[in-house]
Design a protein around this motif. Structure first.
Motif, PDB file in Angstrom:
ATOM      1  N   CYS A 141      36.969 -38.237 -59.576  1.00 38.69           N
ATOM      2  CA  CYS A 141      35.571 -38.230 -59.137  1.00 38.69           C
ATOM      3  C   CYS A 141      34.807 -37.070 -59.763  1.00 38.69           C
ATOM      4  O   CYS A 141      33.687 -37.247 -60.261  1.00 38.69           O
ATOM      5  CB  CYS A 141      35.522 -38.151 -57.605  1.00 38.69           C
ATOM      6  SG  CYS A 141      33.853 -38.209 -56.927  1.00 38.69           S
TER       7      CYS A 141
ATOM      8  N   VAL B 206      37.419 -45.777 -50.103  1.00 45.17           N
ATOM      9  CA  VAL B 206      37.306 -45.549 -51.550  1.00 45.17           C
ATOM     10  C   VAL B 206      36.038 -44.781 -51.910  1.00 45.17           C
ATOM     11  O   VAL B 206      36.016 -44.027 -52.873  1.00 45.17           O
ATOM     12  CB  VAL B 206      37.339 -46.899 -52.309  1.00 45.17           C
ATOM     13  CG1 VAL B 206      37.099 -46.702 -53.798  1.00 45.17           C
ATOM     14  CG2 VAL B 206      38.680 -47.573 -52.090  1.00 45.17           C
ATOM     15  N   THR B 207      34.986 -44.958 -51.117  1.00 42.64           N
ATOM     16  CA  THR B 207      33.707 -44.330 -51.461  1.00 42.64           C
ATOM     17  C   THR B 207      33.425 -43.092 -50.624  1.00 42.64           C
ATOM     18  O   THR B 207      33.414 -41.975 -51.140  1.00 42.64           O
ATOM     19  CB  THR B 207      32.569 -45.343 -51.299  1.00 42.64           C
ATOM     20  OG1 THR B 207      32.596 -45.868 -49.952  1.00 42.64           O
ATOM     21  CG2 THR B 207      32.721 -46.491 -52.274  1.00 42.64           C
TER      22      THR B 207
ATOM     23  N   TYR C 163      34.341 -44.450 -64.435  1.00 45.16           N
ATOM     24  CA  TYR C 163      34.379 -44.339 -62.970  1.00 45.16           C
ATOM     25  C   TYR C 163      34.027 -45.674 -62.321  1.00 45.16           C
ATOM     26  O   TYR C 163      34.626 -46.057 -61.313  1.00 45.16           O
ATOM     27  CB  TYR C 163      33.423 -43.254 -62.486  1.00 45.16           C
ATOM     28  CG  TYR C 163      33.556 -42.967 -61.005  1.00 45.16           C
ATOM     29  CD1 TYR C 163      34.673 -42.286 -60.524  1.00 45.16           C
ATOM     30  CD2 TYR C 163      32.596 -43.392 -60.098  1.00 45.16           C
ATOM     31  CE1 TYR C 163      34.825 -42.038 -59.174  1.00 45.16           C
ATOM     32  CE2 TYR C 163      32.737 -43.138 -58.744  1.00 45.16           C
ATOM     33  CZ  TYR C 163      33.853 -42.459 -58.288  1.00 45.16           C
ATOM     34  OH  TYR C 163      33.997 -42.227 -56.939  1.00 45.16           O
TER      35      TYR C 163
ATOM     36  N   ASN D 255      39.970 -50.384 -57.782  1.00 42.81           N
ATOM     37  CA  ASN D 255      40.399 -50.116 -56.399  1.00 42.81           C
ATOM     38  C   ASN D 255      39.914 -51.189 -55.434  1.00 42.81           C
ATOM     39  O   ASN D 255      40.615 -51.546 -54.480  1.00 42.81           O
ATOM     40  CB  ASN D 255      39.868 -48.752 -55.949  1.00 42.81           C
ATOM     41  CG  ASN D 255      40.761 -47.620 -56.412  1.00 42.81           C
ATOM     42  OD1 ASN D 255      41.872 -47.456 -55.922  1.00 42.81           O
ATOM     43  ND2 ASN D 255      40.305 -46.849 -57.372  1.00 42.81           N
TER      44      ASN D 255
ATOM     45  N   TYR E 284      37.056 -47.790 -62.524  1.00 44.66           N
ATOM     46  CA  TYR E 284      38.076 -47.306 -61.585  1.00 44.66           C
ATOM     47  C   TYR E 284      37.765 -47.779 -60.164  1.00 44.66           C
ATOM     48  O   TYR E 284      38.661 -48.222 -59.434  1.00 44.66           O
ATOM     49  CB  TYR E 284      38.128 -45.781 -61.638  1.00 44.66           C
ATOM     50  CG  TYR E 284      39.053 -45.155 -60.621  1.00 44.66           C
ATOM     51  CD1 TYR E 284      40.428 -45.247 -60.763  1.00 44.66           C
ATOM     52  CD2 TYR E 284      38.543 -44.454 -59.523  1.00 44.66           C
ATOM     53  CE1 TYR E 284      41.286 -44.663 -59.829  1.00 44.66           C
ATOM     54  CE2 TYR E 284      39.388 -43.878 -58.592  1.00 44.66           C
ATOM     55  CZ  TYR E 284      40.758 -43.982 -58.750  1.00 44.66           C
ATOM     56  OH  TYR E 284      41.596 -43.414 -57.827  1.00 44.66           O
ATOM     57  N   CYS E 285      36.508 -47.709 -59.781  1.00 43.42           N
ATOM     58  CA  CYS E 285      36.113 -48.194 -58.448  1.00 43.42           C
ATOM     59  C   CYS E 285      36.354 -49.693 -58.329  1.00 43.42           C
ATOM     60  O   CYS E 285      36.845 -50.178 -57.301  1.00 43.42           O
ATOM     61  CB  CYS E 285      34.636 -47.869 -58.182  1.00 43.42           C
ATOM     62  SG  CYS E 285      34.306 -46.121 -57.903  1.00 43.42           S
TER      63      CYS E 285
END
Length: 316
Positions: free
Chosen positions: A79, A212-213, A307, A314, A310-311
């Motif tokens: 992150c 996740v966030t 990123y 997930n 990646y999110c």
């Protein structure tokens, strides 16, 4: 629900105010001591902004949940590097970066994360011995920062100040302000994350999305706010140094402390995806800056794209 929203707003105010004053104090210290902004960002500022991750991982270890600490640490590195540093480079790329200030810290980071990844791959855990080794490496890192401070003095001061103006900068007062701002950042991040999760749950946001966030980003909020404030004030190298220092501390303390307390088992994804990805993203951020002595908006765009992927990985 009204009290939850008010606490959420209070948390946002605390981290914005704390981040603003943290940048002011760190820049004043850099001028007073005569060292590059990136050095202050990689040492004093990064310790303050990494407090949430350190305290969360330590608390998890005492609660018998040390396994989440490694995921928290590597997730924060991803992150910090892809989202926060990527955003910073896209808006205002770093410039006039001193090679010596950056090179040895990057070498320290890559040597540590590669060794940790290999160890975790073969053992499937970080035991107490590895935790003690990480804490010893933190002592070495702190000593190197102090020992090399003189050799990293700035040759020129970009915004020349008179001797009288420099005398007005109080070293003890700025150090106290840094400590105070670190506390504000920690309290603000906790209020924002805890109450943000409650609000998200009330609105029907799935728990997986929250994890996740909100939680992953929540512990990195101090780095995000500090980076934004450094961009606003034209001190982008403070933000870059903060990211590098915070990533090193994530490895040495966020994993080192809980590993020393109880040891920790590692999930397969942490070793096979998160750790290698963290190293790759740092390479994308750092290597061009090392050779060109400045960043670029292309780096920022690539990191932000990574990123997003990646999110998505997930989520799905």
């Amino acid at each position: 629900m009204i009290s939850v929203i008010l606490l959420f707003i209070l948390g946002l105010f605390l981290i914005c105010f704390g981040g603003d004053k943290l940048v002011d104090s760190s820049v004043a210290l850099a001028k007073k001591i005569g060292i590059p902004q990136i050095v202050v960002g990689a040492t004093i500022v990064s310790i303050g902004t990494t407090l949430p991750e350190i305290l969360v991982s330590t608390t998890a270890a005492f609660d018998g949940s040390a396994a989440i600490s490694a995921g928290n640490a590597f997730g924060s590195i991803i992150c910090n590097t892809a989202l926060i540093a990527g955003f910073g480079q896209l808006i205002r790329p770093a410039k006039k970066v001193e090679f010596t200030s950056l090179a040895w810290r990057c070498l320290f980071f890559f040597a540590t994360i590669l060794a940790m990844t290999a160890y975790g791959w073969f053992t499937g855990s970080f035991d107490r011995v590895s935790g003690i080794v990480l804490l010893c490496l933190f002592a070495l890192y702190a000593w190197l920062n102090m020992a090399r401070a003189k050799s990293e003095e700035e040759v020129t001061v970009e915004s020349e100040e008179s001797l009288e103006e420099l005398k007005k900068i109080s070293l003890p007062r700025n150090l106290m302000m840094l400590a105070f701002c670190a506390v504000l950042l920690f309290l603000g991040a906790n209020l924002l994350v805890d109450n943000g999760i409650i609000i998200a749950g009330y609105l029907g946001v799935p728990e997986r999305v929250i994890a996740v966030t909100a939680i992953a980003l929540g512990t990195s909020l101090p780095e995000l706010v500090t980076t934004i404030m450094s961009l606003v004030k034209g001190c982008e190298n403070v933000g870059l140094g903060n990211i590098i220092g915070a990533n090193i501390l994530n490895l040495l303390l966020v994993i080192g402390i809980p590993a020393t307390i109880t040891g920790m088992k590692l999930e397969t994804q942490t070793v096979r995806v998160d750790a290698p990805l963290g190293a790759l993203l740092m390479g994308i951020l750092i290597l061009p800056i090392l050779f060109r002595k400045k960043g670029s908006r292309v780096q920022g765009a690539v990191l932000l794209g990574c990123y997003a992927l990646y999110c998505a990985f997930n989520f799905f």
